[in-house]
Design a protein around this motif. Structure first.
Motif, PDB file in Angstrom:
ATOM      1  N   GLY A  27      -5.767  -2.291 -10.921  1.00 27.56           N
ATOM      2  CA  GLY A  27      -4.553  -2.525 -10.164  1.00 27.56           C
ATOM      3  C   GLY A  27      -4.366  -3.925  -9.625  1.00 27.56           C
ATOM      4  O   GLY A  27      -4.809  -4.916 -10.232  1.00 27.56           O
ATOM      5  N   PRO A  69      -8.216  -1.204  -7.035  1.00 31.08           N
ATOM      6  CA  PRO A  69      -7.129  -0.427  -6.440  1.00 31.08           C
ATOM      7  C   PRO A  69      -5.819  -1.218  -6.408  1.00 31.08           C
ATOM      8  O   PRO A  69      -5.788  -2.400  -6.724  1.00 31.08           O
ATOM      9  N   GLY A  70      -4.766  -0.515  -5.978  1.00 39.14           N
ATOM     10  CA  GLY A  70      -3.479  -1.184  -5.798  1.00 39.14           C
ATOM     11  C   GLY A  70      -2.514  -0.905  -6.930  1.00 39.14           C
ATOM     12  O   GLY A  70      -2.724  -1.342  -8.058  1.00 39.14           O
ATOM     13  N   SER A  71      -1.441  -0.190  -6.635  1.00 38.75           N
ATOM     14  CA  SER A  71      -0.474   0.149  -7.676  1.00 38.75           C
ATOM     15  C   SER A  71       0.734  -0.776  -7.644  1.00 38.75           C
ATOM     16  O   SER A  71       1.489  -0.828  -8.592  1.00 38.75           O
ATOM     17  N   LEU A  95       0.820  -1.214   0.000  1.00 42.34           N
ATOM     18  CA  LEU A  95       0.000   0.000   0.000  1.00 42.34           C
ATOM     19  C   LEU A  95       0.851   1.260   0.000  1.00 42.34           C
ATOM     20  O   LEU A  95       1.941   1.301   0.582  1.00 42.34           O
ATOM     21  N   ASN A  96       0.290   2.276  -0.631  1.00 40.17           N
ATOM     22  CA  ASN A  96       0.900   3.598  -0.613  1.00 40.17           C
ATOM     23  C   ASN A  96      -0.114   4.598  -0.084  1.00 40.17           C
ATOM     24  O   ASN A  96      -1.327   4.364  -0.163  1.00 40.17           O
ATOM     25  N   GLY A 140      -4.298   1.147 -10.487  1.00 39.91           N
ATOM     26  CA  GLY A 140      -5.083   1.445  -9.302  1.00 39.91           C
ATOM     27  C   GLY A 140      -5.739   2.800  -9.350  1.00 39.91           C
ATOM     28  O   GLY A 140      -6.408   3.201  -8.395  1.00 39.91           O
ATOM     29  N   TYR A 151      -5.963  -0.721   5.352  1.00 43.90           N
ATOM     30  CA  TYR A 151      -5.994   0.717   5.062  1.00 43.90           C
ATOM     31  C   TYR A 151      -6.057   1.520   6.365  1.00 43.90           C
ATOM     32  O   TYR A 151      -5.379   2.526   6.534  1.00 43.90           O
ATOM     33  N   TYR A 165      -7.658  12.240  -4.090  1.00 40.18           N
ATOM     34  CA  TYR A 165      -6.575  12.027  -5.048  1.00 40.18           C
ATOM     35  C   TYR A 165      -6.690  13.031  -6.184  1.00 40.18           C
ATOM     36  O   TYR A 165      -7.723  13.101  -6.853  1.00 40.18           O
ATOM     37  N   ARG A 183      -1.127   7.138  -1.438  1.00 45.19           N
ATOM     38  CA  ARG A 183      -2.040   7.389  -2.553  1.00 45.19           C
ATOM     39  C   ARG A 183      -3.240   6.448  -2.530  1.00 45.19           C
ATOM     40  O   ARG A 183      -4.375   6.868  -2.802  1.00 45.19           O
ATOM     41  N   ASP A 184      -2.999   5.182  -2.234  1.00 47.02           N
ATOM     42  CA  ASP A 184      -4.109   4.236  -2.220  1.00 47.02           C
ATOM     43  C   ASP A 184      -5.156   4.640  -1.182  1.00 47.02           C
ATOM     44  O   ASP A 184      -6.355   4.483  -1.406  1.00 47.02           O
TER      45      ASP A 184
END
Lengths: 348, 348, 348, 348
Positions: D119, D67-69, D45-46, D114, D331, D57, D48-49
């Motif tokens: 993502g 989601p999810g980069s 996770l970042n 994401g 999260y 965002y 950003r997520d």
């Protein structure tokens, strides 16, 4: 206070090591207003130094030159207008005294210590303040005296002007255990690269591993060591850098080891190429780059010294250290290849 | 709308130009979801194309390949998931279809158009959207079709990866009036460099000067033209770049012309080196760099096309333009060296 | 032969232009053994020169300094150990006398001519041989005297250390018609770039176009000129380089004009930023680079001079040229912004 | 064999973490002919997520996005025309799927996993073969899943396009113990640099030292830590690189720490700048460079992964690992800043 006379060697003629003359009452050199008087504590020898009295050196030389391109010492006095150093500073000498930055040019290539400009094999020397660099704090004088040529050449191979710089994860191929190759190994490891080294004995292989080599290839066992090296790299893509110190036979293997867009840096003028040599065509068929390099600039040396200090890198100096008066014996010892790593001379 | 069958050449065997077969009812290639269907309007020829049917091409090849590495055309249709192009866009082909950026690797070196991947000598072709580049707006299709190999090779010589880029005031040495050399001249002049060109006739010398050459040396009159070129540079320091397209004899002169830290880029595989060739030792004694290069990446081609457009550079195309059906005659014409500049084929 | 006394200006205090004192019997400076005595023929003025006697210069200064950072002249004599120049050579002065190559450091930043080191507004000056550069052969002394600061700053913006260099096809945005901006225009055009220039009058717009600007935007008519500039670039991607000479309002527009990974070089210390200024956050949201630069090194100046000579670039010098004795009038003329391009002083 | 339905998260609306929806019967995505089907084993996770479901965002987003980069997994199947990967290969995802090399452009900036492109927070995903990179062999999937954003951003800060690359002996300043900063520390140490890190607790200081930091400054004790950092560098010249992850207050200190021609890389969009912010003028008065960066390209990621493998670098992953079904809890855990290093999700 510097004495009025000093001990100093000169090269008188080209009759081999007997051309080396030791003057115990040489004049202390004059100090120009931008010069620095350095009390030299150590010097180190290069192959180039050995062939100068033998008359084999292919570059210009001055008569009665004080030999020695590498040296380390303490600032004893500075000219009236010197700003870069002060009394007490520890310094190392730059090989091409006029090569401050960028490329060598017609003038700066004529400023090599121990060839055209009086060198380091004496108790005191004066040098233009532009031709000295601060000594890394983590080194003693003997160690520091090895940086001027061998170390800077290796650094230039890895961090040259407008060419590929070594990065973490790169593969670097070094050859043997000579001065430049050992520095290449140490610098590449400090930079996060993988090193593949070649040698011819188990004992040297052990030493190479001790100093960080990731792979060592015995070239006697594996004459096709270029391909062996290539096979050790990710995707067998080849090595990013070769520090090439040999002649035509090593070059042929280096061309087998190199990656596309990899860089082979050719060092030194030992040996020479025979008849069955690889050709420039191989640059094309391998899509690689071959660079000839000659030591390096003061800017590069400053970068190098910072890296040496930050990574506490210690040059590999042969255990046998000679005194200034024993210079001839030192030359002979090195000529007989009895040394490992760099040979240092203790001056005072 | 594209037709279901198209006219296309293939190479069937290695019996010389008779191996070229013209199929007037070839299948329209299928369109993958990330492919672009291009209606080809022009292609240009390279020496490489000529030797492929002669069986002299030293790299991998696919049987029944559609020849032609260079092409320009209009997007006729795009696959469902194409994002880089749309119908109506004008495009040129990238030579190594997989060479998007950085260095070639084991995969991308196997993606040359007209050798491993079906090429441009046909009415329509499908190409991965990654293997096309927008066509410079200032060019017509015949001109644009010459960019894929010759132009990009010259650009790569001057703006290669991790090597010296040409700057205003640099001196560039080009050889002869072939495709790569002429592009080298045009690009170097656009970049503010001085160009010294060699040739063998007054007529070609005039053309070189017309296209911007600052100095032209007739190598028949001056066999030692490398030294002549060096003497033309500031402080006689030598040229910064050589675009080397010849064999061992030109290389020997190039090594005389080059400046310290200058770069000689070796191009193409024409010729080969004979016995009395210069050696890698010359890299060292000249302290210069020799690079082998093979065309270039899509990123470089995008940069190049931007430069072509911004400077309104027009490739030099031979006045004699052949139609697609006349391909054999075109190959023969070029083989007989009747052309000047690039040879273009009009497709539709 | 140089006379024993010379005419020279000094700055005595900070009372405005009245602090400028003209000494008609100043001592000829002494010549150190690595110094060069230059008979100065021309100098040019910079905004910095004007604010020094006004006490507004934010950097260190020496009392009774000879003003003038830019100069051109002829070598009259050289110290015993000078190797880079000889009597009769034409030279220009380097601004930061100690900035030979690489980055400025704590020492070299304290060597600015006319601020810490005696400058060029006198008949003769001595300079360390390291602090002079050969004059381009295509220029007269008045033209050459404008290179030291304005030209080298513009060159540094386009060819800085370890940053994006301008290439053919790049877009460069310049602002106004000041010295640095005009040099930026000339250099960018010589390099094959497209130039978008801003100005506020039709007359100046015409001049900009005459000197090669591809697009001129009147910022009075188009206050949102940053977006206008961006729209003029291929794919509306933005400009590759901005030479930023203004304050917060121009910076906000520059950030609108810049391309991803483009470089904005901030020049000079004129103006200053007000309250509603753009923030560093804009660097991130625009994914661009902002560099502060201060003139440049001798190595850069040598490259620049080579480019000037090769492309026969002529600095734009105001038609009104003052004599050395009229210095105060010259300062006032420039302060009143009556000039266009660089203002030059004829010395002898 | 991949199942026909998979478990996958999507973001439905902007109501905070409740917008995250878990679908246990989502369709297996279709495989295009140049796509790769990846069985995802881990994601990380970042920040950003976290803000995407919160509607904070600032970049474009697609409705019902997966989601999810960041992700790592195993190739399960490949499209008919895929050449870069084969079944069984271990891979990591590239953040901006279209950012293969060079600069981001208008298209590639719209390909973030994401956000615009589905993502990694699902059991299987299909990705264009251009948007995947081989996983370093020395890492497990949890570790490898942290590379896509945080690691590549740090790498880009140190090895960006056309900017200063970190070299042995350079000084790098990092801030805090977040993902990017920790990677910056690890990469800089692998490259032979010295690292000065800031933090606010002794416990974190100890961890930073354990991971190689040469100096740790507690910014609570030393609010003027920029000057403290500068004083720790050789000749007090300042640091060569800052990885700037904070807001205006850290930026003000970074500008105090930076060396002439040093580079401050601004990362992420956390925070924002308040009123009393430093201005671009500081770039000029410090003669430094400020770069905004956004993750990095596939070419950079390949270089990075090679460096990770060669130096056996292991990402710092929080001990607490959540399962795919527990995403909301994960999260929240990260939002509450209970983690140290990167937070990883185990998928299967």
């Amino acid at each position: 206070m510097a004495p009025s006379t000093i001990k100093a060697w000169t090269v008188e003629g080209q009759n081999g090591f007997d051309s080396l003359k030791f003057n115990e009452k040489a004049q202390l050199p004059k100090l120009g207003d931008k010069d620095v008087l350095v009390k030299l504590h150590a010097a180190s020898l290069n192959y180039r130094d050995l062939i100068i009295p033998k008359g084999k050196y292919p570059f210009p030389m001055k008569d009665s030159i004080v030999p020695g391109s590498d040296g380390a010492g303490t600032v004893e006095a500075v000219g009236d207008r010197v700003t870069r150093f002060k009394k007490g500073d520890k310094v190392v000498t730059l090989f091409n005294q006029g090569h401050i930055a960028g490329s060598l040019d017609a003038q700066s290539i004529q400023t090599g210590l121990g060839g055209v400009v009086d060198g380091t094999l004496r108790e005191y020397g004066t040098f233009d303040e532009q031709g000295l660099v601060s000594m890394p704090e983590n080194l003693n004088f003997l160690e520091a005296s090895t940086l001027s040529c061998a170390a800077l050449t290796a650094w230039n191979a890895l961090y040259g002007l407008e060419t590929r710089a070594v990065k973490p994860g790169d593969y670097v191929l070094t050859q043997g255990t000579g001065g430049v190759s050992m520095f290449g190994l140490l610098f590449a490891k400090a930079a996060g690269a993988k090193v593949i080294a070649t040698t011819s004995s188990q004992k040297k292989a052990d030493l190479l591993k001790k100093h960080g080599a990731d792979h060592v290839i015995n070239y006697k066992d594996e004459p096709n060591w270029g391909e062996t090296a290539k096979a050790l790299t990710p995707l067998k893509a080849g090595v990013h850098h070769v520090i090439e110190v040999g002649g035509p036979s090593t070059m042929a293997q280096s061309l087998k080891a190199i990656k596309i867009d990899g860089v082979i840096s050719i060092i030194g003028f030992v040996g020479g190429f025979g008849k069955e040599q690889p050709s420039f065509m191989d640059c094309l068929s391998n899509i690689c780059t071959v660079r000839g390099i000659l030591v390096g600039s003061r800017l590069q040396m400053e970068d190098m010294n910072r890296a040496i200090e930050a990574n506490d890198i210690h040059p590999i100096v042969d255990e046998k250290v000679f005194e200034l008066a024993q210079l001839k014996e030192a030359y002979q010892y090195m000529w007989d290849q009895k040394h490992f790593g760099k040979m240092a001379i203790r001056i005072a």
